[in-house]
Design an enzyme around this catalytic site. Structure first.
Site, PDB file in Angstrom:
ATOM      1  N   HIS A 313     -36.495  -6.662 -40.094  1.00  0.00           N
ATOM      2  CA  HIS A 313     -37.996  -7.039 -39.660  1.00  0.00           C
ATOM      3  C   HIS A 313     -37.977  -8.417 -39.843  1.00  0.00           C
ATOM      4  O   HIS A 313     -37.290  -9.141 -40.771  1.00  0.00           O
ATOM      5  CB  HIS A 313     -38.963  -6.428 -40.351  1.00  0.00           C
ATOM      6  CG  HIS A 313     -40.477  -6.300 -39.748  1.00  0.00           C
ATOM      7  ND1 HIS A 313     -41.018  -7.523 -40.017  1.00  0.00           N
ATOM      8  CD2 HIS A 313     -40.841  -5.476 -39.046  1.00  0.00           C
ATOM      9  CE1 HIS A 313     -42.061  -7.242 -39.525  1.00  0.00           C
ATOM     10  NE2 HIS A 313     -42.147  -6.046 -38.753  1.00  0.00           N
ATOM     11  N   ASP A 371     -40.522   1.420 -36.903  1.00  0.00           N
ATOM     12  CA  ASP A 371     -40.387   1.610 -35.441  1.00  0.00           C
ATOM     13  C   ASP A 371     -39.109   2.690 -35.144  1.00  0.00           C
ATOM     14  O   ASP A 371     -39.243   3.565 -34.514  1.00  0.00           O
ATOM     15  CB  ASP A 371     -39.874   0.609 -34.614  1.00  0.00           C
ATOM     16  CG  ASP A 371     -41.116  -0.702 -34.850  1.00  0.00           C
ATOM     17  OD1 ASP A 371     -42.116  -0.357 -34.304  1.00  0.00           O
ATOM     18  OD2 ASP A 371     -40.672  -1.879 -34.877  1.00  0.00           O
TER      19      ASP A 371
END
Length: 436
Positions: A313, A371
């Site tokens: 991320h 995700d």
């Protein structure tokens, strides 16, 4: 925001006089150097592509500590909210700054539920799209079109208008996402059922048909509600910044949120979980679990061009706190639906195992992110891959509205106007066409 005891002094090697700049402190996180008067004092701008070192606003809504792997909504850790609160409570928290008691929650839920239906003419608007249009293309149009139907809540400077627009957007987004899905499937639209929960109503509108009764699975209902909570806000990301920048011109809330939807569509942002599932399906096509090791070796090879989606991320330099929560939900859903042995899910778990154990990925902190797991959960629920980003937009709408309302209420806010470092041609004259 309070003035720090120290100032920042900017000095120049060419002998120009140095400049003192104020330093402000937030409640947590890095201090900021106030450069608002920099151009007036020096004739220079700062240069910060992607605004990675620039605070564009002051906000009291969401705080992320990427090094610690911490996400707070109004000071509350995401782990506690996702465990003890539902999405309606989270919406109330983001919009008003406090968690509601039972009475306030019931009142807020009722006010949202009153607005779940959309104008019937939205159905005709939908028919203008091709059946195979990407749902996010449809959503961008539908959300923007709301301003054509609800003229009584389009004044962004009117607090009452902002309030009713917020309730309408939160209530109608599930209806619009479900309509986009039903249109692509060639199925009749299902009207909202206001006796169901927010997540339960969305599941009903997505998967029910007029020809038989539909019962909401409580495990899936809880899983979807958790997805909504985890995605409700995430500080000053690309789509939130887009909503703020769009709203800074004074445009109506529906248009500002439509701009956020358009930004979220990108594969580097909201489309990441869609890209992740597409990656898993690509691995499945070339051999599935047997090829996972080969695929991960390709990822390590910088010259291969193969990218690992759903891992790492930009902000979290440690484990994404949302990912652990989503991992738990993922396992609950797969067990409940009897999908533990589904080839794609087994493939995903094999990929996860390598990423959590291989020194290459561990040393680079390329852990599975939210995700990765939310895409797996949505696929298990039956939501098509191309609808994933629409579900993300549905969840993020409350965060966008909270951020937009905060900006409008800030006495220091101005229309956004980034500067540039110009590298084009200097002034020149236009020659007659015969001499060019």
């Amino acid at each position: 925001m309070k003035l720090a005891d120290t100032k920042a002094t900017l000095s120049f090697s060419n002998g120009s006089p140095s400049v003192d700049l104020p330093v402000y402190q937030g409640n947590v996180g890095p201090d900021v150097v106030d450069i608002r008067k920099l151009y007036a004092q020096t004739g220079m701008f700062t240069y910060d592509p992607g605004f990675l070192s620039t605070a564009s606003c002051q906000s009291a809504i969401t705080y992320i500590d990427g090094d610690k792997g911490e996400l707070l909504y109004r000071g509350y850790p995401i782990e506690q909210l996702a465990t003890h609160c539902d999405f309606m409570e989270t919406c109330h928290l983001l919009l008003y700054g406090n968690l509601p008691d039972a009475t306030a929650k019931a009142d807020f839920t009722k006010r949202v539920t009153m607005h779940t239906m959309v104008n019937e003419q939205m159905q005709f608007f939908l028919r203008g799209f091709r059946r195979d249009a990407h749902p996010m293309a449809i959503m961008t149009g539908l959300v923007g079109a709301l301003s054509a139907f609800y003229h009584d809540s389009t004044d962004i400077n009117n607090p009452e208008h902002r309030e009713i627009a917020a309730l309408r957007l939160i209530a109608k987004m599930p209806t619009l996402v479900a309509m986009a899905y039903k249109y692509s499937m060639g199925q009749p639209y299902m009207y909202p059922k206001n006796n169901l929960s927010y997540a339960g109503n969305f599941l009903h509108m997505m998967f029910a048909t007029p020809c038989e009764d539909f019962a909401v699975n409580p495990v899936i209902e809880r899983a979807l509600d958790r997805i909504f909570v985890l995605h409700a806000d995430h500080e000053q990301n690309a789509s939130t910044s887009t909503v703020r920048l769009c709203g800074s011109s004074g445009t109506n809330p529906f248009a500002a949120i439509a701009a956020g939807v358009a930004c979220l569509w990108g594969p580097a942002h909201g489309g990441a979980n869609e890209a992740c599932l597409n990656m898993l399906e690509d691995i499945q096509k070339i051999g599935g679990i047997a090829k996972v090791g080969h695929f991960m070796e390709q990822v390590k090879d910088k010259n291969s061009g193969v990218k690992l989606m759903g891992f790492g991320h930009r902000v979290y330099k440690n484990y994404d706190p949302r990912a652990k929560l989503m991992q738990e939900t993922c396992k609950e859903v797969l067990t409940s639906l009897g999908l533990e042995n589904d080839p794609l899910f087994k493939l995903a778990m094999a990929l996860e195992k390598i990423a959590l154990e291989d020194e290459y990925f561990v040393s680079r902190k390329l852990y599975p992110n939210v995700d990765f797991y939310s895409g797996i959960v949505q696929r298990a629920i039956g939501i098509p891959v191309n609808m994933f980003t629409g579900v993300f937009a549905l969840a993020r709408t409350v965060g966008w509205i909270a951020q937009l309302n905060e900006m409008i209420s800030d006495p220091e806010y101005k229309i956004g106007r980034p500067r540039q470092l110009f590298t084009g041609s200097v002034k020149r004259d236009v020659l007659p066409i015969s001499k060019r």
